[in-house]
Design a protein around this motif. Sequence first.
Motif, short mmCIF file in Angstrom:
data_model
loop_
_atom_site.label_atom_id
_atom_site.label_comp_id
_atom_site.label_asym_id
_atom_site.label_seq_id
_atom_site.Cartn_x
_atom_site.Cartn_y
_atom_site.Cartn_z
N MET A 269 0.82 -1.22 0.00
CA MET A 269 0.00 0.00 0.00
C MET A 269 0.85 1.27 0.00
O MET A 269 0.32 2.36 -0.09
CB MET A 269 -0.95 0.00 1.20
CG MET A 269 -1.98 -1.13 1.16
SD MET A 269 -3.13 -1.05 2.55
CE MET A 269 -4.08 0.41 2.10
N LYS A 270 2.16 1.11 0.15
CA LYS A 270 3.09 2.26 0.15
C LYS A 270 2.77 3.24 1.27
O LYS A 270 2.94 4.45 1.13
CB LYS A 270 3.10 3.02 -1.19
CG LYS A 270 2.82 2.22 -2.44
CD LYS A 270 3.76 1.07 -2.66
CE LYS A 270 3.28 0.21 -3.82
NZ LYS A 270 3.94 -1.11 -3.83
N GLN A 271 2.26 2.72 2.37
CA GLN A 271 1.94 3.58 3.52
C GLN A 271 2.87 3.24 4.68
O GLN A 271 3.06 2.08 5.01
CB GLN A 271 0.48 3.35 3.97
CG GLN A 271 -0.57 3.64 2.92
CD GLN A 271 -0.64 5.11 2.56
OE1 GLN A 271 -0.68 5.97 3.44
NE2 GLN A 271 -0.66 5.41 1.28
N MET A 272 3.42 4.29 5.29
CA MET A 272 4.28 4.11 6.46
C MET A 272 3.41 4.30 7.70
O MET A 272 3.04 5.42 8.03
CB MET A 272 5.40 5.15 6.44
CG MET A 272 6.30 5.07 7.64
SD MET A 272 7.48 3.73 7.50
CE MET A 272 8.85 4.63 6.79
N ILE A 273 3.06 3.17 8.33
CA ILE A 273 2.26 3.25 9.55
C ILE A 273 3.10 2.71 10.70
O ILE A 273 4.10 2.04 10.49
CB ILE A 273 0.93 2.45 9.41
CG1 ILE A 273 1.18 0.94 9.40
CG2 ILE A 273 0.19 2.88 8.14
CD1 ILE A 273 -0.10 0.10 9.44
N GLU A 274 2.72 3.03 11.94
CA GLU A 274 3.49 2.54 13.08
C GLU A 274 3.15 1.08 13.37
O GLU A 274 2.02 0.65 13.15
CB GLU A 274 3.15 3.34 14.34
CG GLU A 274 3.53 4.78 14.25
CD GLU A 274 3.44 5.45 15.61
OE1 GLU A 274 3.06 6.63 15.62
OE2 GLU A 274 3.72 4.83 16.64
N PRO A 275 4.09 0.32 13.93
CA PRO A 275 3.76 -1.03 14.38
C PRO A 275 2.53 -1.04 15.31
O PRO A 275 1.70 -1.95 15.24
CB PRO A 275 5.03 -1.47 15.11
CG PRO A 275 6.13 -0.73 14.42
CD PRO A 275 5.53 0.62 14.08
N SER A 276 2.39 -0.01 16.15
CA SER A 276 1.21 0.07 17.04
C SER A 276 -0.09 0.03 16.25
O SER A 276 -1.09 -0.54 16.70
CB SER A 276 1.23 1.37 17.84
OG SER A 276 2.36 1.41 18.68
#
Length: 316
Positions: A269-276
């Motif tokens: 998805m090319k999205q940088m999300i947090e592990p949380s």
Amino acid sequence: MVHLSDIDQARERIAAIARVTPLLQSEQLSQRCDNQVFLKSEHLQKTGSFKIRGASNKVKLAIQNGARYVTTASSGNHGQAVAYIANRLGIPSTIVVPEDARICKINAIKAYHGYVEKCGTTSAERLPRAKELAGEKNGVYIPPYDDPDIIAGQGTIGLEILEQLPDADAVIVPIGGGGLISGILMAIKSLKPQIKVIGVEPEIANDTYLSLQRRQITAISGESTVADGLRTLQPGQITFPIMMKYVDDIVLVSEEEIRRAFSFVLERMKQMIEPSSATTLAALMFHKVPLRNQKIVTVISGGNVDVAKLNDFIML
Ligand SMILES: *Cc1c(COP(=O)(O)O)cnc(C)c1O
């Protein structure tokens, strides 16, 4: 207690500050999860997490009541949010961080013109210091989750979800201290109680899961999950009764599942999300939630990642 009217008022109060974040979709992800999945994208929120919602609501109210200085004790997303909103509203802030806080977090606070004070290595040392500083300069200490104004601010996410996807079947929310899910519960259960609200915790940070099972606040000893926003050791005095009353279910995900979900979102998805935040997708991808062919919103709570540690988070 927090009422729907508090959340409505919070929404007006923070409207000029917090963004209305989009609901993103991915066909591949939906197929993989056997549900239609929507990402409520707070990783695209100002300061990189939803924490700006509660912090803006609380700091604005404090200023109305005469505060001219704020403090808090978090080096993470809450600390960044408090520094940002204080600066934007023209008052100074001190963010008390651990001696060993990572430099990227300290730099983020400084970039928002917050004053950084280092103190100890445990929150038991930092919290009294942040409160003491607030007392010295006639300021206000801004708690991270266990506060009605913070909860009301986070609840504005619930109102947005109801407008963006009125026929949602379920909403999945990560749980740290429980401020985020408590706000969302108060909004959704007041307006559309048939929508399921399901919490997620890492298996090794399952304090709320245990507390709900035992029907009393239960503390765990700290284990360092990759989901660093969920490392709280016990649910709050205010958040716990709200979760107890309204939450439909709570599920657990392993460290490996979190890393696999994180990697999927980054790669596909090319999205940088947090592990949380990846915990919510891990719950769906690994079928922890017994739902099929439903419309499900996952709350992607933030996107602040220490890129120097990216390698620790990836598992393909
Ligand atoms: C703070 C935080 C959470 C947990 O929120 P609580 O209100 O403590 O339950 C989840 N994800 C991210 C990215 C956070 O910063």
